[in-house]
Design an enzyme around this catalytic site. Sequence first.
Site, PDB file in Angstrom:
ATOM      1  N   GLY A  45       0.828  -1.193   0.000  1.00  0.00           N
ATOM      2  CA  GLY A  45       0.000   0.000   0.000  1.00  0.00           C
ATOM      3  C   GLY A  45       0.862   1.241   0.000  1.00  0.00           C
ATOM      4  O   GLY A  45       2.021   1.214   0.409  1.00  0.00           O
ATOM      5  N   GLN A  50       2.832   9.986   1.211  1.00  0.00           N
ATOM      6  CA  GLN A  50       4.119   9.298   1.224  1.00  0.00           C
ATOM      7  C   GLN A  50       4.974   9.635   0.003  1.00  0.00           C
ATOM      8  O   GLN A  50       6.174   9.389   0.007  1.00  0.00           O
ATOM      9  CB  GLN A  50       3.924   7.781   1.311  1.00  0.00           C
ATOM     10  N   CYS A  87       6.402   0.109   7.428  1.00  0.00           N
ATOM     11  CA  CYS A  87       5.960   1.214   6.588  1.00  0.00           C
ATOM     12  C   CYS A  87       7.105   1.636   5.680  1.00  0.00           C
ATOM     13  O   CYS A  87       8.245   1.750   6.141  1.00  0.00           O
ATOM     14  CB  CYS A  87       5.508   2.385   7.461  1.00  0.00           C
ATOM     15  N   LEU A  88       6.795   1.884   4.423  1.00  0.00           N
ATOM     16  CA  LEU A  88       7.817   2.327   3.488  1.00  0.00           C
ATOM     17  C   LEU A  88       8.400   3.672   3.886  1.00  0.00           C
ATOM     18  O   LEU A  88       9.524   3.992   3.499  1.00  0.00           O
ATOM     19  CB  LEU A  88       7.232   2.390   2.071  1.00  0.00           C
ATOM     20  N   HIS A 129      -4.083   1.354   7.685  1.00  0.00           N
ATOM     21  CA  HIS A 129      -2.746   1.948   7.684  1.00  0.00           C
ATOM     22  C   HIS A 129      -2.680   3.107   6.687  1.00  0.00           C
ATOM     23  O   HIS A 129      -2.190   4.192   7.020  1.00  0.00           O
ATOM     24  CB  HIS A 129      -1.730   0.852   7.332  1.00  0.00           C
ATOM     25  N   GLU A 130      -3.160   2.880   5.468  1.00  0.00           N
ATOM     26  CA  GLU A 130      -3.074   3.918   4.435  1.00  0.00           C
ATOM     27  C   GLU A 130      -4.005   5.090   4.716  1.00  0.00           C
ATOM     28  O   GLU A 130      -3.639   6.245   4.495  1.00  0.00           O
ATOM     29  CB  GLU A 130      -3.347   3.322   3.050  1.00  0.00           C
ATOM     30  N   HIS A 133      -2.475   7.420   7.067  1.00  0.00           N
ATOM     31  CA  HIS A 133      -1.532   8.344   6.418  1.00  0.00           C
ATOM     32  C   HIS A 133      -2.239   9.609   5.940  1.00  0.00           C
ATOM     33  O   HIS A 133      -1.667  10.701   5.983  1.00  0.00           O
ATOM     34  CB  HIS A 133      -0.846   7.682   5.223  1.00  0.00           C
TER      35      HIS A 133
END
Length: 162
Positions: A45, A50, A87-88, A129-130, A133
């Site tokens: 995701g 991000q 997380c990226l 999670h997304e 963000h």
Amino acid sequence: MILKIRTEGDPVLRMKAEPVKDIDDDMRKLAADMLETMYDAPGVGLAAPQVGEAVRLVVIDVGDGPEILFNPEIVSCSGEVVDIEGCLSIPGMQGTVKRAAQVVVTAYDRFGRRLRLMGSDLMAKALQHEIDHLDGVLYIDRAYDIEPVEEDQEDHDEQEES
């Protein structure tokens, strides 16, 4: 085009993203670039903040094909699960987070059609999670503990990062 993934400390990650008012070619191109960036990372995701864009757009693919969600909102959730997340935007770290086990999300697709998406397991985790963000919330804000990813876990965990 592969976009630069912003990392912890970048102020855009803590901003509340603005709703997408017009799902036009520019927004569809951003979504396509985000998918390419997510697959390249690799992750499951990615949210627009991000990659430096403070708009309410997320892309997710947990193995069932890509989902592109404009202005997603969680409308219901049930159950509870505690699991490890990465997380990226916070590379090399992971933490234990409590999330809803199932969620229902409404959003708009790339053609501007309203959709309703139900998720459980990894999809539920990725959606929550997304969408976090988009509100400037990182998983580390919800984590019980945060620790470095062990080298033998990195290959497995990269498949669950978002």
